[in-house]
Design a protein around this motif. Structure first.
Motif, PDB file in Angstrom:
ATOM      1  N   ASN A   4       0.822  -1.203   0.000  1.00  0.00           N
ATOM      2  CA  ASN A   4       0.000   0.000   0.000  1.00  0.00           C
ATOM      3  C   ASN A   4       0.855   1.252   0.000  1.00  0.00           C
ATOM      4  N   LEU A   5       0.323   2.276  -0.625  1.00  0.00           N
ATOM      5  CA  LEU A   5       0.937   3.586  -0.576  1.00  0.00           C
ATOM      6  C   LEU A   5      -0.185   4.589  -0.379  1.00  0.00           C
ATOM      7  N   ASP A   6      -0.100   5.350   0.704  1.00  0.00           N
ATOM      8  CA  ASP A   6      -1.076   6.412   0.938  1.00  0.00           C
ATOM      9  C   ASP A   6      -0.473   7.720   0.465  1.00  0.00           C
ATOM     10  N   VAL A  19       2.450  14.074   0.876  1.00  0.00           N
ATOM     11  CA  VAL A  19       2.909  13.289   2.015  1.00  0.00           C
ATOM     12  C   VAL A  19       2.627  11.816   1.715  1.00  0.00           C
ATOM     13  N   LEU A  20       3.688  11.027   1.655  1.00  0.00           N
ATOM     14  CA  LEU A  20       3.573   9.622   1.285  1.00  0.00           C
ATOM     15  C   LEU A  20       3.780   8.722   2.499  1.00  0.00           C
ATOM     16  N   SER A  21       3.025   7.641   2.554  1.00  0.00           N
ATOM     17  CA  SER A  21       3.193   6.642   3.615  1.00  0.00           C
ATOM     18  C   SER A  21       3.074   5.265   2.987  1.00  0.00           C
ATOM     19  N   GLY A  22       4.026   4.389   3.323  1.00  0.00           N
ATOM     20  CA  GLY A  22       3.961   3.023   2.820  1.00  0.00           C
ATOM     21  C   GLY A  22       5.194   2.659   2.028  1.00  0.00           C
ATOM     22  N   TYR A  27       4.246  -1.908  -7.831  1.00  0.00           N
ATOM     23  CA  TYR A  27       2.794  -1.918  -7.643  1.00  0.00           C
ATOM     24  C   TYR A  27       2.238  -0.545  -7.311  1.00  0.00           C
ATOM     25  N   THR A  28       2.980   0.229  -6.549  1.00  0.00           N
ATOM     26  CA  THR A  28       2.449   1.508  -6.068  1.00  0.00           C
ATOM     27  C   THR A  28       2.954   2.713  -6.861  1.00  0.00           C
TER      28      THR A  28
END
Length: 111
Positions: A4-6, A19-22, A27-28
């Protein structure tokens, strides 16, 4: 494995902060590219990508950031990466991309 990437966009007039998380991988990366590239295609904006919560990135992510850098130069916007985890920053150093992409505030931590 978490794939996952938020992506959160914070806009303040001429500053666009992503702002990225993951994790950033094959895939992302398309999700990142979709969010990031349109921002770099606006003249006179400062695009800041916050990677503090990105624990893993592979070469696919580097490709997206290279595209963003080229795009920002083409459209006269500025582009920089901030708050990189050491592991992610190492990828930029190994590939010498830290010489062409503006990087600020490496996050020290994580044992």
């Amino acid at each position: 494995m978490d794939i996952n990437l938020d992506v959160e966009l914070i806009e303040e007039e001429t500053v666009k902060r992503l702002v990225l998380s993951g994790e950033i991988d094959a895939y992302t990366a398309p999700k990142l590219k979709e969010a990031l590239l349109p921002l770099t295609k606006q003249a006179n904006v400062e695009v800041i990508v916050d990677l503090e919560n990105v624990k893993y990135m592979d070469s696919t992510g580097l490709g997206v950031f290279i595209s963003a850098l080229k795009s920002s130069k083409e459209y006269s916007s500025s582009f920089k990466l901030v708050n990189l985890q050491e592991r992610v920053e190492r990828l930029f150093k190994i590939t010498s991309l830290d010489n062409i992409i503006s990087i600020e505030n490496t996050v020290r931590g994580g044992n």
